[in-house]
Enzyme design. Structure first.
Site: not given
Length: 103
Positions: A76, A79
């Site tokens: 995460h 990203d």
């Protein structure tokens, strides 16, 4: 520094930068281009710090043979950082378009 702390730091820095970039876009929409640039200028060091954490604390350590725990949180963080970099590029382009339209 453990990977969870690094991930949270990256997410926090990228999130702060994203908020600055969104504010820049709103200011540009209002024709406030100097203020919009100031918001981009605030976002830039936050993104640089997040990138340094990614590079120094994750990529370099792993390249040197250290086995890091990989989890959804790290994914995460990676990203979020990359999408915020893309947002910065897009905001800069959109602001340039606004400046042409609002002349």
């Amino acid at each position: 520094m453990n990977t969870e702390k690094i991930a949270f730091d990256i997410i926090s820095l990228a999130g702060d930068a994203k908020a600055e970039l969104q504010a820049a876009l709103k200011l540009a929409h209002q024709g406030k281009f100097t203020e919009a640039q100031a918001q981009i200028d605030k976002a830039t060091p936050q993104l640089q710090k997040a990138h340094e954490l990614q590079t120094q604390e994750l990529l370099t350590r792993e390249a040197n043979g250290e086995k890091l725990s990989f989890n959804v949180l790290i994914s995460h963080a990676q990203d979020y950082l990359m999408t915020t970099y893309i947002l910065k590029d897009m905001v800069i382009e959109i602001i340039q378009l606004y400046s042409i339209i609002k002349k």
